[in-house]
Design a protein around this motif. Structure first.
Motif, PDB file in Angstrom:
ATOM      1  N   MET A   9       0.608  -1.095  -0.096  1.00 23.86           N
ATOM      2  CA  MET A   9       0.322  -0.336   0.164  1.00 23.86           C
ATOM      3  C   MET A   9       1.196   1.010   0.346  1.00 23.86           C
ATOM      4  O   MET A   9       0.168   2.202  -0.731  1.00 23.86           O
ATOM      5  N   ARG A  10       1.635   1.434   0.585  1.00 21.94           N
ATOM      6  CA  ARG A  10       2.741   2.629   0.813  1.00 21.94           C
ATOM      7  C   ARG A  10       3.575   2.266  -0.406  1.00 21.94           C
ATOM      8  O   ARG A  10       3.333   3.603  -1.287  1.00 21.94           O
ATOM      9  N   LYS A  11       3.765   1.301  -1.002  1.00 17.96           N
ATOM     10  CA  LYS A  11       4.463   1.739  -2.762  1.00 17.96           C
ATOM     11  C   LYS A  11       3.123   2.453  -3.625  1.00 17.96           C
ATOM     12  O   LYS A  11       3.501   2.968  -3.747  1.00 17.96           O
ATOM     13  N   ILE A  12       2.597   2.140  -3.590  1.00 21.42           N
ATOM     14  CA  ILE A  12       0.726   2.037  -4.649  1.00 21.42           C
ATOM     15  C   ILE A  12       1.082   4.080  -4.746  1.00 21.42           C
ATOM     16  O   ILE A  12       1.076   4.984  -5.146  1.00 21.42           O
ATOM     17  N   GLY A  13       1.273   4.386  -1.930  1.00 26.68           N
ATOM     18  CA  GLY A  13       0.736   5.097  -1.940  1.00 26.68           C
ATOM     19  C   GLY A  13       1.976   6.514  -2.573  1.00 26.68           C
ATOM     20  O   GLY A  13       1.820   8.039  -3.181  1.00 26.68           O
ATOM     21  N   ASN A  14       2.833   6.117  -2.483  1.00 25.76           N
ATOM     22  CA  ASN A  14       3.902   7.185  -2.873  1.00 25.76           C
ATOM     23  C   ASN A  14       3.792   7.429  -4.833  1.00 25.76           C
ATOM     24  O   ASN A  14       4.793   8.391  -4.678  1.00 25.76           O
ATOM     25  N   SER A  15       4.207   6.138  -4.527  1.00 28.12           N
ATOM     26  CA  SER A  15       3.916   6.195  -6.631  1.00 28.12           C
ATOM     27  C   SER A  15       2.904   6.425  -7.404  1.00 28.12           C
ATOM     28  O   SER A  15       3.302   7.950  -7.830  1.00 28.12           O
ATOM     29  N   ALA A  16       1.746   7.002  -6.136  1.00 30.18           N
ATOM     30  CA  ALA A  16       1.015   7.181  -7.147  1.00 30.18           C
ATOM     31  C   ALA A  16       0.733   8.822  -6.912  1.00 30.18           C
ATOM     32  O   ALA A  16       0.250   9.890  -7.305  1.00 30.18           O
ATOM     33  N   VAL A  17       0.819   9.501  -5.116  1.00 25.53           N
ATOM     34  CA  VAL A  17       0.944  10.172  -4.926  1.00 25.53           C
ATOM     35  C   VAL A  17       2.355  11.878  -5.652  1.00 25.53           C
ATOM     36  O   VAL A  17       2.321  12.901  -5.281  1.00 25.53           O
ATOM     37  N   ALA A  18       3.199  10.813  -5.703  1.00 26.64           N
ATOM     38  CA  ALA A  18       4.186  11.709  -6.194  1.00 26.64           C
ATOM     39  C   ALA A  18       4.241  12.682  -6.624  1.00 26.64           C
ATOM     40  O   ALA A  18       5.043  13.942  -6.686  1.00 26.64           O
ATOM     41  N   LYS A  19       3.053  12.727  -7.531  1.00 24.72           N
ATOM     42  CA  LYS A  19       3.359  13.878  -8.442  1.00 24.72           C
ATOM     43  C   LYS A  19       2.255  15.412  -8.444  1.00 24.72           C
ATOM     44  O   LYS A  19       1.518  15.590  -9.785  1.00 24.72           O
ATOM     45  N   ASN A  20       1.557  13.980  -7.415  1.00 29.22           N
ATOM     46  CA  ASN A  20       0.017  15.498  -7.130  1.00 29.22           C
ATOM     47  C   ASN A  20       0.097  15.862  -5.918  1.00 29.22           C
ATOM     48  O   ASN A  20      -0.737  16.321  -5.158  1.00 29.22           O
ATOM     49  N   ARG A  21       1.524  16.290  -5.301  1.00 30.31           N
ATOM     50  CA  ARG A  21       1.677  17.059  -4.543  1.00 30.31           C
ATOM     51  C   ARG A  21       0.830  18.541  -4.403  1.00 30.31           C
ATOM     52  O   ARG A  21       0.525  18.669  -5.044  1.00 30.31           O
ATOM     53  N   GLY A  22       0.536  19.165  -2.947  1.00 28.01           N
ATOM     54  CA  GLY A  22      -0.121  20.301  -2.980  1.00 28.01           C
ATOM     55  C   GLY A  22      -1.346  20.376  -3.088  1.00 28.01           C
ATOM     56  O   GLY A  22      -1.990  21.332  -3.152  1.00 28.01           O
ATOM     57  N   ASN A  23      -2.328  19.296  -3.474  1.00 27.59           N
ATOM     58  CA  ASN A  23      -3.893  19.647  -2.906  1.00 27.59           C
ATOM     59  C   ASN A  23      -3.796  19.780  -1.945  1.00 27.59           C
ATOM     60  O   ASN A  23      -3.957  17.741  -1.069  1.00 27.59           O
ATOM     61  N   ARG A  24      -4.298  20.687  -1.499  1.00 28.42           N
ATOM     62  CA  ARG A  24      -4.791  21.124  -0.435  1.00 28.42           C
ATOM     63  C   ARG A  24      -5.942  20.639   0.574  1.00 28.42           C
ATOM     64  O   ARG A  24      -6.700  20.514   1.289  1.00 28.42           O
ATOM     65  N   ARG A  25      -7.287  20.195  -0.547  1.00 31.38           N
ATOM     66  CA  ARG A  25      -8.608  19.328  -0.341  1.00 31.38           C
ATOM     67  C   ARG A  25      -8.216  17.379  -0.042  1.00 31.38           C
ATOM     68  O   ARG A  25      -9.121  17.629   0.961  1.00 31.38           O
ATOM     69  N   VAL A  26      -7.016  17.669  -0.450  1.00 29.72           N
ATOM     70  CA  VAL A  26      -6.686  16.183   0.597  1.00 29.72           C
ATOM     71  C   VAL A  26      -6.438  15.741   2.185  1.00 29.72           C
ATOM     72  O   VAL A  26      -4.855  16.758   1.951  1.00 29.72           O
ATOM     73  N   LEU A  27      -6.710  16.327   3.240  1.00 33.02           N
ATOM     74  CA  LEU A  27      -6.378  16.288   4.342  1.00 33.02           C
ATOM     75  C   LEU A  27      -6.023  15.352   4.848  1.00 33.02           C
ATOM     76  O   LEU A  27      -4.632  15.361   5.986  1.00 33.02           O
ATOM     77  N   LEU A  28      -5.810  13.761   4.227  1.00 32.13           N
ATOM     78  CA  LEU A  28      -5.068  13.278   4.683  1.00 32.13           C
ATOM     79  C   LEU A  28      -4.793  11.819   3.540  1.00 32.13           C
ATOM     80  O   LEU A  28      -5.965  11.176   3.167  1.00 32.13           O
ATOM     81  N   GLY A  29      -3.642  11.518   3.218  1.00 33.11           N
ATOM     82  CA  GLY A  29      -3.573  10.311   2.398  1.00 33.11           C
ATOM     83  C   GLY A  29      -4.096   8.671   2.281  1.00 33.11           C
ATOM     84  O   GLY A  29      -3.691   8.307   3.937  1.00 33.11           O
TER      85      GLY A  29
END
Lengths: 324, 324
Positions: A9-29
């Motif tokens: 799950m961490r691998k998926i998370g790291n990969s998928a959010v890597a280019k999506n940082r800074g979305n202030r509406r995601v309070l917790l991923g």
């Protein structure tokens, strides 16, 4: 090695959010019991979930891993587009064999990340487990920015029926993919449409905002099957002019029509336009053709003109529960 | 008979919403491309998805259809409870064989409906397809009514570790269910806990509102496995007192401890309480025992006292990706 699921799950998370940082509406991923997301005030939310199962929705020998990643999200986002909404974030349920957690998973995540970035839809949570086959379920959260959602139920007799793009190419692409050899060069565009469909989010939002359409849905299971659904929801019938269908030029005309009527996986939008609004509707939206293919009628009959005759249009698209 | 999938979705929709009418926040339920839902202003939303797969999460010969319906929703709602949130609505991805669309599906929907009513969580959308096995993925949307969500990452050295209810009974219930005969009468309570787990939504909300807890998660894969996750997220260690574990009295004490440490499917809450708040924490919440089982420590070690000795607590709970 005892925390393989969390690692995955961490691998998926790291990969998928890597280019999506800074979305202030995601309070917790990814990483806690659940994700936290901040909705915009006073905007209705749009919820949709879609299966993407090995052997049912994709073929492991024919669909590369990155196409599986792209398409599982793109087809769910297409449902958001069909309401005239904007995709916001998604959660991913992924089951897979241990043996695929290396190279295949990397390819899958690369396609998923590319879709997430292109479609503006961020991965916020998920669940993983081990299974002999790859099973995927994607739930997308969208928001409605227009005043009203475009439903299947708004079509009225006299409205014109339009579709975006060209129909049937993705189905032909699938047939070409299944061939082991002898794929024509011209088939590449169709194969691309099968592997990497483009949900029509911008068109959907524009139609909803401008108030052009009375009803809308996306074409996923084939025009003949989806058309019957729109007519049933609206309590109307339809007459389709086969000659006007935006078919592919890659195959013979007769085969192209068959593909356009019954082929699945188009992910184009089908919408109805009241007569008084037809004049203002352009023929293209940012290069994408919008084609009039018929008219809504009274009564519940789904008809088409075929070889000069008007005959019932049998729902011949994809239906997993139809008896074989 | 060509619209089997739509029919099936309609059956699910009719059944599931039958007792849930009048929720004004559901603007559009099952039947269109997606559902529409109205979020409350200024409240963070909670998103979670959970697999529930035949052979992995339930056994077709042991779990009756209505228990499958109840549990697939209850376990996803448990993740909402673990954040201190309130469940609101859910979408259901369901794949199943044609042969089960009669009696089995009715039983499943009856359990699902009962869970939806009990947990205040309405079905708003879904996707169905045909498959040889029953595959379920549930995505629940919740809302946070407290000021802050209770995360896994808030535990600090010196905090006490608490759990709700009794641990290990659901695991024992599963073992009893798998026996073909000779199930003791006393096992019925444990079997009920295995089949119809009760997510601790009220307790979670109360803890979040009162500010008692510094960290929280639900116990789904076994205390030893989930405890390691909480410690890793908080960057702390823990020392568990085996003598203090709220074990079942249905089996011998030694076996009961083993079940409490490593048994899955409890769906109880585990939370940490700072020292200065411990005195105010009651021993029960509406009849449900809250038991102090140990203390958070510096460093990352997960330890327990076993037979008078302090030894590492091996993560022995459920992990689908562990090598067998």
């Amino acid at each position: 090695m005892s925390e393989r699921e969390s690692e995955l799950m961490r691998k998926i998370g790291n990969s998928a959010v890597a280019k999506n940082r800074g979305n202030r509406r995601v309070l917790l991923g990814i990483g806690d019991d659940a994700a936290l997301w901040s909705p915009k005030q006073k905007r209705p939310m749009i919820l949709t979930c879609d299966w993407f199962l090995e052997g049912t929705h994709f073929l492991p020998d024919n669909h590369p891993a990155d196409a599986v990643g792209w398409k599982c999200l793109a087809r769910a986002v297409s449902d958001i587009a069909a309401m005239g909404g904007e995709p916001q974030c998604f959660v991913l349920s992924l089951a897979m064999p241990m043996i695929l957690t290396g190279k295949w998973l990397s390819g899958f995540l690369s396609g998923l990340r590319r879709a997430a970035r292109t479609l503006g839809c961020e991965l916020v949570g998920g669940d993983t487990t081990r299974r002999d086959e790859v099973l995927i379920s994607v739930t997308v959260i969208g928001e409605l920015s227009a005043r009203k959602a475009l439903l299947r139920s708004g079509a009225r007799p006299g409205d014109a029926v339009y579709v975006s793009g060209r129909l049937g190419e993705a189905e032909w692409g699938l047939r070409m993919l299944r061939r082991k050899s002898g794929i024509a060069k011209v088939a590449k565009a169709a194969i691309r449409k099968q592997l990497y469909p483009q949900p029509r989010v911008e068109l959907g939002r524009w139609l909803a905002r401008k108030g052009f359409a009375s009803a809308m849905m996306d074409l996923s299971d084939g025009l003949s099957t989806d058309l019957a659904r729109l007519c049933a929801a609206s309590g109307v019938g339809v007459l389709i002019e086969d000659d006007s269908l935006p078919v592919t030029s890659l195959v013979a005309r007769r085969k192209a029509r068959e593909l356009a009527l019954h082929g699945g996986d188009d992910y184009e939008l089908m919408f109805t336009v009241p007569r008084n609004k037809e004049k203002s509707l352009p023929r293209r939206f940012k290069g994408l053709p919008l084609t009039r293919i018929g008219e809504i009628t009274r009564g519940g009959k789904v008809l088409h003109t075929c070889g000069g005759k008007t005959v019932p249009l049998h729902a011949g698209g994809w239906d997993p529960f139809r008896e074989k």
